[in-house]
Scaffold this active site. Structure first.
Site, PDB file in Angstrom:
ATOM      1  N   HIS A 120      22.409 -29.170  29.471  1.00 37.86           N
ATOM      2  CA  HIS A 120      23.089 -28.928  30.740  1.00 37.86           C
ATOM      3  C   HIS A 120      22.343 -29.672  31.847  1.00 37.86           C
ATOM      4  CE1 HIS A 120      20.004 -26.077  31.925  1.00 37.86           C
ATOM      5  NE2 HIS A 120      20.335 -25.183  31.001  1.00 37.86           N
ATOM      6  N   HIS A 165      18.460 -29.535  32.107  1.00 43.87           N
ATOM      7  CA  HIS A 165      17.711 -30.387  31.177  1.00 43.87           C
ATOM      8  C   HIS A 165      17.809 -31.847  31.611  1.00 43.87           C
ATOM      9  CE1 HIS A 165      19.353 -27.008  28.551  1.00 43.87           C
ATOM     10  NE2 HIS A 165      18.050 -26.773  28.601  1.00 43.87           N
ATOM     11  N   CYS A 188      10.705 -11.316  23.483  1.00 45.36           N
ATOM     12  CA  CYS A 188      12.012 -11.774  23.971  1.00 45.36           C
ATOM     13  C   CYS A 188      12.367 -13.060  23.239  1.00 45.36           C
ATOM     14  CB  CYS A 188      11.998 -12.015  25.476  1.00 45.36           C
ATOM     15  SG  CYS A 188      13.527 -12.832  26.038  1.00 45.36           S
ATOM     16  N   CYS A 202      13.020 -16.104  25.557  1.00 51.40           N
ATOM     17  CA  CYS A 202      11.794 -16.745  26.079  1.00 51.40           C
ATOM     18  C   CYS A 202      10.979 -17.341  24.941  1.00 51.40           C
ATOM     19  CB  CYS A 202      10.851 -15.760  26.751  1.00 51.40           C
ATOM     20  SG  CYS A 202      11.424 -14.909  28.192  1.00 51.40           S
ATOM     21  N   LYS A 228      23.027 -18.384  39.719  1.00 47.88           N
ATOM     22  CA  LYS A 228      22.235 -18.776  38.565  1.00 47.88           C
ATOM     23  C   LYS A 228      23.168 -19.368  37.503  1.00 47.88           C
ATOM     24  CE  LYS A 228      19.012 -17.160  35.180  1.00 47.88           C
ATOM     25  NZ  LYS A 228      18.077 -16.237  34.651  1.00 47.88           N
ATOM     26  N   LYS A 245      26.051 -19.021  30.956  1.00 44.63           N
ATOM     27  CA  LYS A 245      27.271 -19.102  30.154  1.00 44.63           C
ATOM     28  C   LYS A 245      28.244 -18.007  30.548  1.00 44.63           C
ATOM     29  CE  LYS A 245      26.238 -21.287  25.797  1.00 44.63           C
ATOM     30  NZ  LYS A 245      26.012 -21.058  24.385  1.00 44.63           N
TER      31      LYS A 245
HETATM   32  O1  ME8 Z   1      11.503 -24.058  27.242  1.00 45.90           O
HETATM   33  N1  ME8 Z   1      16.850 -26.103  36.846  1.00 45.90           N
HETATM   34  O2  ME8 Z   1      13.041 -25.425  26.209  1.00 45.90           O
HETATM   35  P1  ME8 Z   1      14.355 -25.176  27.075  1.00 45.90           P
HETATM   36  C1  ME8 Z   1      15.955 -27.053  36.563  1.00 45.90           C
HETATM   37  N2  ME8 Z   1      11.555 -25.588  24.063  1.00 45.90           N
HETATM   38  N3  ME8 Z   1      15.481 -27.308  35.324  1.00 45.90           N
HETATM   39  C2  ME8 Z   1      15.958 -26.577  34.308  1.00 45.90           C
HETATM   40  C3  ME8 Z   1      16.923 -25.572  34.520  1.00 45.90           C
HETATM   41  C4  ME8 Z   1      17.384 -25.351  35.860  1.00 45.90           C
HETATM   42  N4  ME8 Z   1      18.285 -24.422  36.168  1.00 45.90           N
HETATM   43  N5  ME8 Z   1      17.184 -25.015  33.332  1.00 45.90           N
HETATM   44  C5  ME8 Z   1      16.418 -25.658  32.403  1.00 45.90           C
HETATM   45  C6  ME8 Z   1      11.846 -24.784  26.318  1.00 45.90           C
HETATM   46  N6  ME8 Z   1      15.680 -26.613  32.981  1.00 45.90           N
HETATM   47  C7  ME8 Z   1      10.871 -25.146  25.226  1.00 45.90           C
HETATM   48  C8  ME8 Z   1       9.916 -26.210  25.741  1.00 45.90           C
HETATM   49  S1  ME8 Z   1       7.844 -27.881  25.440  1.00 45.90           S
HETATM   50  C9  ME8 Z   1       6.592 -28.040  24.384  1.00 45.90           C
HETATM   51  C10 ME8 Z   1       8.852 -26.622  24.777  1.00 45.90           C
HETATM   52  C11 ME8 Z   1      14.757 -27.540  32.284  1.00 45.90           C
HETATM   53  O3  ME8 Z   1      15.446 -25.829  26.298  1.00 45.90           O
HETATM   54  C12 ME8 Z   1      13.317 -27.395  32.763  1.00 45.90           C
HETATM   55  O4  ME8 Z   1      12.625 -28.592  32.491  1.00 45.90           O
HETATM   56  O5  ME8 Z   1      14.497 -23.766  27.439  1.00 45.90           O
HETATM   57  C13 ME8 Z   1      12.795 -26.309  31.856  1.00 45.90           C
HETATM   58  O6  ME8 Z   1      11.381 -26.281  31.806  1.00 45.90           O
HETATM   59  C14 ME8 Z   1      13.395 -26.729  30.534  1.00 45.90           C
HETATM   60  O7  ME8 Z   1      14.708 -27.213  30.900  1.00 45.90           O
HETATM   61  C15 ME8 Z   1      13.476 -25.606  29.516  1.00 45.90           C
HETATM   62  O8  ME8 Z   1      14.132 -26.093  28.379  1.00 45.90           O
END
Ligand code: ME8
Length: 483
Positions: free
Chosen positions: A18, A21, A133, A136, A301, A304
């Protein structure tokens, strides 16, 4: 050649990417391009975090059955990883590598890394009882629950009681605090530092790094019958991709990483757990972790359930890749929380891109084409003041500032045009017209150079005009949006 190694988080692939990311990955791309332009040997890494229980749950949902075979799970992961890889291609991102944590090179790296930590006697057997969780992928304290639910994900955690292996995270408390103290640029922006320091000082405990009965996940010979906790495995991706196991030379060249770009949600993993793991393995620590803010969608926020999840590919298809990049990088002060809104994106498109940059380029080149057979000679102007401030802004990762500075230069060009009225000079003083256009063409070229990392497709088109490629009349940079 100086190197620059930059990473994004590796994303969970329980769904397609999304806009959040895309944000992190686009910023990383802009920085990678900027550093390449500076002549550095850049390695820009992104990838997918595949050993998470939530990917498996998504696969089960997708196939409509539980207890999937390894082959089914792997097929789902392959398909999803493909979607992520393609998304970054569609958005014209230039990652040099794409790491998947189910790849052999990663599994080997995790085994090697774990052995180092094991031999250091930093792993011990204990028992864990508490809440977990799944969204998380982290343990959560009872005191942090709100109405029995995880405050971030609004879902009930699982109660877990099992024998696990623990990593002696707390052993590294003082060393971590010392590193943070001695390296003021390690955690950026500076405002996030206190949050991390207080966590390390007051809350950080040893962490369970294995899970009983996990059907999916990396296993290591030291710990039979349990799979590794997904975060312990995931963080190691930053080493796996640069030859930690099989390419000593490459590893020595790129490690330590110059910048881990992450969202603020995962700052503790990157500024506490990860450096502690590296200390244990006796590897150098990252030079910098930058945690950007989160954004909402039209004030809400993104979720989905609300149905407001924005697909970056759709936005880019409608408005162009560069428009999406420009909007994200310019609108949200980098590091702070912000809001994403299509209405604002359209405003920026019309005012800054179509009427600002687009109009300046088309006016200038149209005049040049109309009144001269060849492009007037560029008239050098001293823009060192601009470049200095621009470089400083990027050095501090104030990317929105860097763009604002470029738009100041665009305004200066507009002022020159309004003042000199070149369309009148065309009738009265052609020599002066040639000089004025030469001045503008010089400035536009410099502006374009400053935009190459941010608006790569637009910059390429503009630079093409200097070489007589294409005509601005037939192919405007930012056409009017259809109502
Ligand atoms: O946490 N605004 O992966 P994840 C800005 N797999 N950035 C956002 C966002 C938003 N609303 N939502 C998501 C993980 N992001 C782990 C990481 S690393 C070794 C493992 C971005 O798929 C932001 O960079 O949940 C956030 O840190 C990341 O997506 C989380 O991606």
């Amino acid at each position: 050649m100086e190197k620059y190694y930059i990473t994004t988080p590796i994303y969970y692939i329980n769904d397609k990417p999304h806009i959040g990311h895309a944000y992190t990955t686009i910023v990383a791309d802009a920085l990678a391009r900027y550093n390449r332009q500076k002549g550095r040997d850049v390695l820009f890494l992104t990838g997918t975090d595949e050993n998470s229980q939530k990917n498996i749950s998504a696969a089960e949902k997708h196939y409509g059955k539980e207890n999937l075979s390894k082959e089914d799970v792997q097929k789902y992961l392959n398909d999803m990883a493909g979607v992520w890889r393609e998304t970054w291609k569609k958005l014209n991102l230039t990652n040099d590598d794409f790491i998947r944590t189910t790849e052999e090179r990663h599994v080997k790296a995790v085994k090697k890394f774990l052995k180092l930590v094991w031999d250091k006697d930093d792993i011990y057997k204990g028992s864990y009882e508490g809440y977990y969780c799944e969204a998380c992928e982290a343990f959560i304290k009872e005191s942090d629950l709100e109405d029995g639910k995880c405050p971030d994900h609004k879902q009930e955690p699982k109660k877990i009681k099992e024998e696990n292996y623990f990593f002696r995270l707390s052993k590294y408390r003082e060393k971590l605090l010392d590193y943070i103290e001695k390296n003021p640029d390690f955690i950026m922006p500076k405002s996030r530092k206190n949050e991390v320091v207080s966590y390390i000082k007051d809350f950080m405990e040893d962490v369970s790094i294995t899970r009983e009965g996990l059907k999916w996940g990396i296993t290591v010979p030291e710990i039979p019958g349990q799979a590794l906790y997904v975060w312990f495995d995931a963080l190691i991706n930053y080493l796996s991709a640069i030859g930690f196991v099989d390419n000593e030379k490459k590893f020595a060249k790129y490690w330590p990483v110059d910048l881990h770009l992450v969202g603020k949600d995962i700052i503790k993993f990157h500024c506490a757990l990860w450096p502690a793991m590296l200390l244990s393995a006796e590897l150098p620590l990252p030079r910098q972790v930058f945690a950007h803010g989160f954004f909402t969608i039209d004030g809400a926020k993104m979720s989905k359930t609300l149905g407001n999840v924005v697909n970056p590919v759709e936005v880019a298809k409608k408005y162009g890749n560069d428009t999406l990049r420009y909007y994200l990088l310019r609108e949200i002060p980098f590091g702070e929380d912000g809001d994403f809104s299509i209405a604002r994106l359209e405003e920026r498109y019309n005012s800054d891109l179509a009427n600002g940059l687009g109009n300046l380029v088309s006016r200038t080149f149209a005049l040049a084409e109309k009144h001269f057979d060849t492009l007037p000679e560029l008239q050098e102007v001293d823009l060192s003041g601009f470049w200095k401030k621009y470089e400083e802004s990027i050095g501090e990762l104030k990317l929105h500032n860097a763009l604002a500075l470029v738009w100041e230069e665009i305004s200066k060009c507009d002022i020159i045009i309004d003042k000199e009225k070149p369309w009148e000079l065309a009738k009265t003083d052609k020599d002066k017209l040639e000089k004025i256009l030469g001045d503008l063409l010089f400035r536009i070229k410099e502006i374009t150079r400053a935009l190459e990392a941010f608006l790569p497709e637009t910059s390429e088109k503009i630079l093409g005009l200097y070489e007589g490629k294409g005509s601005i009349k037939e192919n405007p940079l930012f056409p009017r949006l259809d109502k």
